[in-house]
Design an enzyme around this catalytic site. Structure first.
Site, PDB file in Angstrom:
ATOM      1  N   SER A 124      -0.021  10.594  10.700  1.00 34.46           N
ATOM      2  CA  SER A 124       0.033   9.149  10.539  1.00 34.46           C
ATOM      3  C   SER A 124       0.811   8.510  11.690  1.00 34.46           C
ATOM      4  O   SER A 124       0.495   8.726  12.851  1.00 34.46           O
ATOM      5  CB  SER A 124       0.623   8.797   9.171  1.00 34.46           C
ATOM      6  OG  SER A 124       0.374   7.459   8.835  1.00 34.46           O
ATOM      7  N   ASP A 133      -5.246   9.123   5.802  1.00 36.86           N
ATOM      8  CA  ASP A 133      -3.922   9.402   6.357  1.00 36.86           C
ATOM      9  C   ASP A 133      -3.542  10.884   6.274  1.00 36.86           C
ATOM     10  O   ASP A 133      -3.658  11.511   5.225  1.00 36.86           O
ATOM     11  CB  ASP A 133      -2.905   8.569   5.579  1.00 36.86           C
ATOM     12  CG  ASP A 133      -1.569   8.476   6.260  1.00 36.86           C
ATOM     13  OD1 ASP A 133      -0.869   9.499   6.308  1.00 36.86           O
ATOM     14  OD2 ASP A 133      -1.229   7.385   6.749  1.00 36.86           O
TER      15      ASP A 133
END
Length: 290
Positions: free
Chosen positions: A40, A154
């Site tokens: 991320s 993510d």
């Protein structure tokens, strides 16, 4: 000779600005970062460092304020996310051109999650921007990315601290930056912070309420839909991060308090970068591996 470091940067929203401070302090202390992996937001700053463009990004980040940040948010009526996530990368590409990951100065890996097959997808080649767009696709907030017949979200969903994907070389040490550290006592005025958090979540909840397909269930009266989702996700990711660190036992773990900022507090660059520098300095001084 400089001590070589395999650096792992965790997910964690705007708290990731602390990664910049950590990298700055590691270099100031004479370490040589020889490889890097990130999930991320960790993939964003890890990749920028690996391609030698972190100073340019940092200079820009310090100019951001709440108004400019909202202007970079491209809201969508999609049923699987609030934001398209294109504006910010288009802006970044005006001063940081895309680069193939395999051409970067040091080995770099960006981690995303194949949500259909429940496995990591590791980008070690190809477009930097394509890789980080997949890695930062926070479920329900940023629209997911279609990739080779699957759907990517993510990287922090399954692997918030991707230690298993960083390249190791002989005699290096493993350094992990964990953005899910223990909560700190907030030194700011509690009333100001509370009012800010309420207005922040009220704004996002207002948008969510206008997207009927997006809100299909859940108690929207307690924490608020976005807050409840965010809090629940954090609890799960925090647990995974803790277990990962316990399993791999890094040589140095640099922890940033999880309540240092909200997801989109990128206007707090100065504060969070300094926080990263201080946390890194403390962790290095107290380490017994050097």
């Amino acid at each position: 000779m400089k001590q070589k470091v395999a650096l792992v940067l965790s997910s964690g929203g705007s708290k990731g600005l602390a990664h910049i401070g950590v990298i700055t302090e590691l270099e100031r202390q004479g370490f040589q970062i020889t490889s890097i992996s990130g999930s991320s937001i960790g993939s964003v700053y890890g990749g920028l460092y690996a391609m030698g463009k972190l100073p340019q990004y940092t200079e820009w980040a310090k100019t951001l304020n709440p108004k400019s940040i909202w202007s970079l948010m491209d809201f969508t009526l999609s049923s699987n996310g609030l934001l398209k996530g294109e504006k910010v990368f288009q802006k970044m590409q005006t001063f940081i051109p895309d680069m193939p990951i395999e051409n970067m100065d040091i080995p770099f890996a960006a981690v995303a999650t194949d949500i259909l097959n429940e496995v990591d997808v590791v980008f070690e080649s190809g477009s930097f921007y394509d890789a980080i767009r997949a890695s930062i696709a926070i479920p329900t907030v940023l629209t997911p990315v279609k990739h080779n017949g699957s759907i990517l979200v993510d990287g922090g969903v399954l692997n918030p601290i991707p230690i298993d994907h960083v390249k190791r070389i002989k005699d290096d040490i493993l350094v992990v930056v964990n953005l899910y550290g223990d909560k700190e006592n907030n030194k700011e005025n509690p009333e100001i912070v509370d009012n800010y958090n309420k207005s922040y979540n009220t704004y996002l909840n207002g948008i969510l309420k206008s997207i009927n397909n997006f809100i299909s269930s859940g108690d929207k009266k307690s924490l608020g839909y976005f807050s409840l989702l965010s809090t629940t996700t954090h609890a799960m990711v925090h647990k995974i991060a803790k277990q990962t660190i316990e399993k791999h036992q890094p040589d140095i773990t640099i922890s940033i308090p999880y309540n240092s900022s909200n997801t989109f507090d990128f206007h707090k660059a100065e504060k969070l970068i300094k926080l990263g520098e201080e946390a890194a300095r403390k962790a290095i001084l107290t380490s017994d591996c050097l």
